[in-house]
Design a protein around this motif. Structure first.
Motif, PDB file in Angstrom:
ATOM      1  N   SER A  36       8.313  -6.760  -5.510  1.00 38.19           N
ATOM      2  CA  SER A  36       6.918  -6.351  -5.748  1.00 38.19           C
ATOM      3  C   SER A  36       5.997  -7.591  -5.286  1.00 38.19           C
ATOM      4  CB  SER A  36       6.724  -6.228  -7.234  1.00 38.19           C
ATOM      5  OG  SER A  36       6.921  -4.974  -7.749  1.00 38.19           O
ATOM      6  N   ALA A  37       4.750  -7.232  -5.590  1.00 34.14           N
ATOM      7  CA  ALA A  37       3.694  -8.260  -5.475  1.00 34.14           C
ATOM      8  C   ALA A  37       3.624  -9.453  -6.630  1.00 34.14           C
ATOM      9  CB  ALA A  37       2.307  -8.111  -5.092  1.00 34.14           C
ATOM     10  N   LYS A  47      -2.920  -9.547 -11.581  1.00 32.85           N
ATOM     11  CA  LYS A  47      -1.867  -9.294 -10.610  1.00 32.85           C
ATOM     12  C   LYS A  47      -2.349  -9.488  -8.916  1.00 32.85           C
ATOM     13  CE  LYS A  47       0.407  -5.487 -12.939  1.00 32.85           C
ATOM     14  NZ  LYS A  47       0.913  -4.085 -12.811  1.00 32.85           N
ATOM     15  N   GLU A 120       2.924  -7.169  -1.455  1.00 30.20           N
ATOM     16  CA  GLU A 120       4.369  -7.403  -1.575  1.00 30.20           C
ATOM     17  C   GLU A 120       5.145  -8.101  -0.250  1.00 30.20           C
ATOM     18  OE1 GLU A 120       2.450  -5.116  -3.798  1.00 30.20           O
ATOM     19  OE2 GLU A 120       4.554  -4.779  -4.405  1.00 30.20           O
ATOM     20  N   PHE A 182       6.240  -0.740  -2.407  1.00 25.19           N
ATOM     21  CA  PHE A 182       4.999  -0.275  -2.352  1.00 25.19           C
ATOM     22  C   PHE A 182       4.258   0.479  -1.052  1.00 25.19           C
ATOM     23  CE2 PHE A 182       0.327  -1.488  -3.770  1.00 25.19           C
ATOM     24  CZ  PHE A 182       0.182  -0.109  -4.292  1.00 25.19           C
ATOM     25  N   ARG A 196       0.099   3.363  -7.421  1.00 22.71           N
ATOM     26  CA  ARG A 196       0.288   2.006  -8.248  1.00 22.71           C
ATOM     27  C   ARG A 196       1.671   2.084  -8.826  1.00 22.71           C
ATOM     28  NH1 ARG A 196      -3.966  -1.657  -9.103  1.00 22.71           N
ATOM     29  NH2 ARG A 196      -2.233  -3.005  -9.510  1.00 22.71           N
ATOM     30  N   GLY A 197       2.193   0.805  -8.817  1.00 24.37           N
ATOM     31  CA  GLY A 197       3.454   0.754  -9.400  1.00 24.37           C
ATOM     32  C   GLY A 197       4.585   1.159  -8.653  1.00 24.37           C
ATOM     33  N   GLY A 198       4.178   1.462  -7.270  1.00 21.60           N
ATOM     34  CA  GLY A 198       5.069   2.196  -6.303  1.00 21.60           C
ATOM     35  C   GLY A 198       6.302   1.361  -5.589  1.00 21.60           C
TER      36      GLY A 198
HETATM   37  N1  ASP Z   1       2.186  -4.189  -6.491  1.00 23.67           N
HETATM   38  C1  ASP Z   1       1.820  -2.863  -6.658  1.00 23.67           C
HETATM   39  C2  ASP Z   1       1.068  -2.527  -8.197  1.00 23.67           C
HETATM   40  O1  ASP Z   1       0.864  -3.737  -8.794  1.00 23.67           O
HETATM   41  C3  ASP Z   1       3.100  -1.891  -6.691  1.00 23.67           C
HETATM   42  C4  ASP Z   1       4.211  -2.341  -7.652  1.00 23.67           C
HETATM   43  O2  ASP Z   1       4.221  -3.649  -8.111  1.00 23.67           O
HETATM   44  O3  ASP Z   1       4.844  -1.574  -8.169  1.00 23.67           O
HETATM   45  O4  ASP Z   1       0.593  -1.537  -8.450  1.00 23.67           O
END
Ligand code: ASP
Length: 456
Positions: A36-37, A47, A120, A182, A196-198
């Motif tokens: 991830s980032a 973030k 990322e 992502f 998001r969160g991908g």
């Molecule tokens: N960096 C992206 C987010 O904050 C994806 C991830 O972290 O999975 O949504």
């Protein structure tokens, strides 16, 4: 061969990155790594992905963005310096961002996705370079080289089935591969991000593509808890759940694993384990296609509760005799582009449960249309509904689960607005007022997992 994905907090700074590389380098099967980032280093931190979104806002509103750009570079600078790496990589990062701004300044959707992907992408480049510096043959691989082709829906990409053939070839690389999560590339060669969160989704796609023996998803907790740890103190970790259970739990708020990430895994039954980067020897939670339910210690796997639902209640005498009644109501919602969650019904009444953000601002118009087009006897709208979800594969064999749950809730004076059990019988859903969410979760947890110490 395993695919290992590390979330934002696992790669937030140099110390965390060292832990990640220790984990990767200690197991020869960990050949394909998704990162991830950089996420939050402490509670109030921002973030990197959010910093990139703020940068986008500045650029698009034609405001001075130098400070935002600097903040992003500083996140990576801190990592690069602490890892004693050549800081030439920082110039490349800055130039990459400036190039994207220049190329996409008149295409806002493209610019947003391209900037979001940098979080990322830069991290993967730095981590690959550092691991090579440590003496481990490692290669940064962009999603394009990895073969991740996606639909062209900015911020909402989905994998194209044709990608999997190409992804399988990643098995042939000798080096450890570090792939940024992502995002993927559209058939027109544009960067398109997942929701998001991908990064979880990228990991799942690669795990399916290379036919991994295991998809390891590293985060900052030692697995999935049976209930939200901010509501129940020190809940148990679930040792294993099925994909179906996980889907139901994440529907009502379990956020540890992205629900869209289950889809690629489900098809080829690839097992997942949720593990802790800070305690890699903890067993974690396995998510499996099936599990043995013959000798369960707990009937229930977990309990979750999600707030923010709205209900439209309709009453009409002899509703059951009127052909097409439900269709007419639903087509009004469809016209308004509102997706619905549940439709519990009685003989002469129907309730439609919707996520509140779907109907916000449209309530009046929707109610007027129903009144005008359908001629109902009574029409009401209720806000502040929460959905309480009790999930467990063991439920379809056990007797009395519903009575245990309803008595625990009634002992706490919680009124049930709706009860729903799907045909799979692995979950029970209760509609309750939002103000009782936490009490309800605690009551169910005590009923099924902490009876001896229950205060309720
Ligand atoms: N960096 C992206 C987010 O904050 C994806 C991830 O972290 O999975 O949504």
């Amino acid at each position: 061969m395993k695919v290992s994905k590390f979330g934002g907090s696992s790669v937030a700074n140099s110390e965390q990155i060292k832990k990640v590389l220790n984990i990767i380098n200690s197991d020869d099967e960990r050949k394909i790594v998704v990162v991830s980032a950089p996420g939050k280093r402490f509670k109030e931190d921002t973030k990197t992905t959010d910093l990139l979104i703020r940068l986008y806002d500045k650029v698009i509103n034609k405001l001075d963005y130098a400070h935002k750009l600097q903040q992003i570079i500083e996140r990576y600078e801190e990592i690069v310096h602490a890892l004693e790496m050549d800081d030439k990589i920082l110039d490349n990062l800055r130039n990459d961002i400036l190039r994207l701004i220049d190329v996409y300044q008149n295409k806002p959707e493209r610019l947003l996705d391209a900037l979001k992907s940098c979080g990322e992408d830069f991290n993967a480049q730095i981590i690959a370079q550092y691991n090579t510096q440590l003496g481990y043959p490692t290669r940064y691989l962009s999603p394009k080289e990895a073969g991740i082709l996606v639909t062209d829906e900015p911020g909402n990409a989905m994998i194209l089935e044709s990608s999997y053939e190409q992804i399988y070839k990643l098995r042939d690389y000798e080096e450890t591969l570090i792939v940024p999560g992502f995002f993927g590339y559209s058939e027109n060669d544009d960067i398109v991000t997942f929701p998001r969160g991908g990064s979880d989704i990228t990991g799942a796609i690669l795990a399916r593509g290379i036919k991994a023996s295991l998809y390891e998803n590293f985060t900052d907790v030692s697995g999935i808890f049976r209930a939200n740890p901010t509501v129940v103190s020190h809940p148990e970790v679930i040792p294993e759940v099925t994909y179906r259970e996980m889907r139901e739990l994440s529907y009502a708020g379990f956020g540890v694993f992205h629900d869209e990430a289950l889809e690629p895994l489900y098809k080829d039954r690839i097992p997942v384990v949720i593990k802790n980067t800070n305690a890699p020897d903890d067993k974690g939670t396995f998510i499996l296609s099936e599990r043995d339910t013959s000798n369960l210690s707990h009937i229930i796997s977990g309990v979750s509760c999600d707030k923010g639902f709205t209900t439209i209640n309709i009453k009409k005498y002899l509703m059951n005799r009127e052909v097409g009644f439900t269709r007419k109501v639903l087509s009004i919602l469809e016209e308004e582009n509102i997706s619905i969650e549940h439709i519990p019904s009685g003989i002469d009444n129907l309730s439609i449960i919707i996520r509140s953000n779907q109907i916000e601002g449209k309530e009046k118009r929707v109610l007027n249309k129903i009144r005008e087009q359908i001629k109902v006897d009574e029409l009401t709208i209720e806000y502040d509904l929460a959905i309480l979800m009790i999930v467990g594969e063991g439920m379809n064999k056990a007797i009395g689960t519903a009575s245990g749950a309803t008595s625990a809730l009634s002992r706490n004076n919680i009124n049930l607005n709706m009860i729903n059990q799907g045909s799979s019988e692995i979950s029970m859903m209760f509609g309750i007022n939002e103000q009782y969410s936490d009490i309800a979760v605690q009551a169910i947890y005590n009923e099924y997992f902490a009876k001896e110490t229950a205060q309720l």
